[in-house]
Design a protein around this motif. Structure first.
Motif, PDB file in Angstrom:
ATOM      1  N   VAL A 292      -5.962 -11.182 -10.045  1.00 11.25           N
ATOM      2  CA  VAL A 292      -6.618 -12.381  -9.502  1.00 11.25           C
ATOM      3  C   VAL A 292      -7.817 -12.770 -10.356  1.00 11.25           C
ATOM      4  O   VAL A 292      -8.032 -13.957 -10.659  1.00 11.25           O
ATOM      5  CB  VAL A 292      -7.010 -12.159  -8.033  1.00 11.25           C
ATOM      6  CG1 VAL A 292      -7.925 -13.276  -7.533  1.00 11.25           C
ATOM      7  CG2 VAL A 292      -5.767 -12.073  -7.153  1.00 11.25           C
ATOM      8  N   ASN A 296      -8.104 -16.348 -12.337  1.00  8.67           N
ATOM      9  CA  ASN A 296      -9.233 -17.248 -12.096  1.00  8.67           C
ATOM     10  C   ASN A 296     -10.087 -17.447 -13.339  1.00  8.67           C
ATOM     11  O   ASN A 296     -10.924 -18.366 -13.378  1.00  8.67           O
ATOM     12  CB  ASN A 296     -10.089 -16.722 -10.939  1.00  8.67           C
ATOM     13  CG  ASN A 296      -9.460 -17.008  -9.590  1.00  8.67           C
ATOM     14  OD1 ASN A 296      -8.781 -18.022  -9.411  1.00  8.67           O
ATOM     15  ND2 ASN A 296      -9.658 -16.116  -8.619  1.00  8.67           N
ATOM     16  N   CYS A 303      -6.882 -19.065  -7.940  1.00  3.65           N
ATOM     17  CA  CYS A 303      -6.062 -18.034  -7.302  1.00  3.65           C
ATOM     18  C   CYS A 303      -6.806 -17.381  -6.148  1.00  3.65           C
ATOM     19  O   CYS A 303      -7.800 -16.669  -6.359  1.00  3.65           O
ATOM     20  CB  CYS A 303      -5.667 -16.966  -8.321  1.00  3.65           C
ATOM     21  SG  CYS A 303      -4.504 -15.748  -7.665  1.00  3.65           S
ATOM     22  N   ALA A 312       0.273 -12.368  -6.289  1.00  2.00           N
ATOM     23  CA  ALA A 312      -0.737 -13.420  -6.338  1.00  2.00           C
ATOM     24  C   ALA A 312       0.007 -14.749  -6.319  1.00  2.00           C
ATOM     25  O   ALA A 312       1.129 -14.853  -6.844  1.00  2.00           O
ATOM     26  CB  ALA A 312      -1.581 -13.293  -7.599  1.00  2.00           C
ATOM     27  N   PRO A 314      -1.239 -18.276  -7.226  1.00  2.00           N
ATOM     28  CA  PRO A 314      -2.274 -19.223  -7.642  1.00  2.00           C
ATOM     29  C   PRO A 314      -1.821 -20.677  -7.619  1.00  2.00           C
ATOM     30  O   PRO A 314      -0.639 -20.992  -7.828  1.00  2.00           O
ATOM     31  CB  PRO A 314      -2.585 -18.775  -9.070  1.00  2.00           C
ATOM     32  CG  PRO A 314      -1.318 -18.143  -9.548  1.00  2.00           C
ATOM     33  CD  PRO A 314      -0.747 -17.459  -8.345  1.00  2.00           C
ATOM     34  N   ARG A 354       2.317 -24.258  -7.677  1.00  3.31           N
ATOM     35  CA  ARG A 354       1.896 -22.858  -7.639  1.00  3.31           C
ATOM     36  C   ARG A 354       2.909 -22.005  -8.402  1.00  3.31           C
ATOM     37  O   ARG A 354       4.022 -22.451  -8.685  1.00  3.31           O
ATOM     38  CB  ARG A 354       1.762 -22.347  -6.201  1.00  3.31           C
ATOM     39  CG  ARG A 354       0.606 -22.969  -5.444  1.00  3.31           C
ATOM     40  CD  ARG A 354       0.445 -22.379  -4.055  1.00  3.31           C
ATOM     41  NE  ARG A 354      -0.698 -22.961  -3.379  1.00  3.31           N
ATOM     42  CZ  ARG A 354      -1.938 -22.490  -3.438  1.00  3.31           C
ATOM     43  NH1 ARG A 354      -2.184 -21.387  -4.139  1.00  3.31           N
ATOM     44  NH2 ARG A 354      -2.929 -23.076  -2.810  1.00  3.31           N
TER      45      ARG A 354
END
Length: 393
Positions: A292, A296, A303, A312, A314, A354
């Protein structure tokens, strides 16, 4: 009926690998780890036992069913026996057995959007109509959204907490609201608990722990595939009322006869091994944070930290706009072809914009995948330092 779109990603990755490409797959919905030696040795011993060379019972091995009953009882706080359990060929088969027991042709079943496509698939396979219900900004059901999708044909709701691909865990208060709503309208709940071992918030509760009054209208589905790294062994189960179990048993008897006895012996050994799921959960929680943070760190990706599960999920919509990709399927294809990194586009989960990225891999694989992501998507001038293996461990 269309095939699961996740399989298309896996097939493309395998094709590239067969051509000699060094492909990293963060698209699979399974742990990378091997099944534990304890389970493997139990299976070897079972193969050598002549008793496993013959037909077994359609409902499943009584000893395994009794052990599953204790697991479900611990989760729900209710009493269950071997008679309440049906063994299936994995949790997906158990979900199908549940839906075919509950619905008639044309009946509707509410499923999460975003959500795992297998939930809709088993409904269609059973002759029903899956109805996507938009979840809230934290990927949880709300009673208001459920009620907007309810019609006179609504028969059941499939609830998964933690969810796939979102990792969302429903709170006790939300589960209580959902249970009250289902009870009020006479709607069945199919509780897909396959990710129950991977809750990183400490808030996971079975809906029956919160709302025991739903006992007679709830089907609890589980299996050994995720928490024991046994996806290929195909052993799952449902726990339910006598009429649901009877229907499932009849279907198994008329189709597959029974789940292979050797595999059931292996699953029995797995359920006696509580250490492996606990260790996996600790590792996944750490890898979740690594992934994560890395996602990010890429401009255009947002995310959220998942509550549980193995993925995850995101939001890459700004990245798509900035880089000129039409959709997340384009991005996923580009990542696979350019840096040989496989992820699943959000379109597979009714979530365009996503991607789903699995962190149930070893440290070295995850770190290399993160490096490839930053090589592909992160401007070098803004690229954060690659995580060090010793720090990740």
């Amino acid at each position: 009926m269309t095939d699961n779109p996740i399989f298309a990603v896996a097939a493309r990755a395998e094709a590239l690998r067969a051509q000699g490409a060094d492909v990293i797959t963060l698209a699979a919905g399974e742990p990378q780890a091997a099944t534990s030696a304890v389970v493997v040795e139990a299976a070897v011993a079972a193969v050598r036992d002549p008793a496993t060379h013959h037909y077994g019972t359609a409902q499943g091995d009584p000893d395994l069913r009794a052990l599953v009953a204790t697991v479900v009882a611990a989760d729900t706080g209710l009493s269950w026996t071997a008679a309440d359990v049906q063994i299936g060929l994995g949790a997906k088969h158990a979900l199908f057995l549940a839906t075919q027991a509950l619905i008639d042709a044309g009946d509707e079943v509410l499923v999460a959007a975003p959500g795992w496509p297998g939930h809709a698939e088993v409904v269609v396979a059973a002759g029903g109509i899956p109805v996507p219900v938009a979840t809230d900004e934290e990927f949880r059901f709300s009673v208001e959204a459920l009620d907007r999708c309810r019609t006179p044909r609504t028969r059941a709701l499939i609830l998964s907490s933690p969810g796939n691909p979102t990792g969302a865990v429903h709170s006790e208060s939300r589960l209580r609201q959902i249970a009250d709503w289902a009870d009020q309208h006479g709607i069945w709940v199919i509780s897909d608990d396959i990710y129950r071992a991977f809750d990183y918030t400490g808030t996971y509760r079975s809906i029956l722990r919160v709302a025991p009054q739903l006992r007679d209208r709830t089907v609890v589905v589980g299996g050994v595939s995720k928490e024991h790294a046994m996806t290929g062994w195909r052993v799952g189960w449902l726990a339910a009322s006598p009429e649901v179990v009877a229907s499932a048993r009849l279907h198994v008897s008329r189709t597959i006869t029974h789940v292979p006895t050797v595999n059931q012996r292996a699953a029995h050994a797995a359920l006696g091994d509580t250490g492996t799921p606990a260790e996996a959960a600790r590792d996944y929680q750490r890898r979740r944070a690594l992934l994560v943070d890395a996602l990010n760190g890429i401009d255009g990706i947002d995310c959220p930290l998942p509550d549980g599960g193995m993925f995850a999920f995101p939001d890459v919509s700004r990245l798509l706009r900035d880089r000129g990709w039409a959709d997340s399927a384009d991005l996923a294809a580009w990542l696979l072809d350019t840096v040989h990194l496989a992820v699943v586009p959000g379109e597979a989960f009714n979530a365009p914009g996503r991607i789903r990225v699995c962190f149930a891999v070893d440290d070295d694989t995850l770190i290399t995948a993160v490096e490839r992501l930053h090589t592909a998507l992160g401007p070098a001038a803004h690229e954060p330092a690659a995580p060090q293996l010793e720090e990740a461990r």
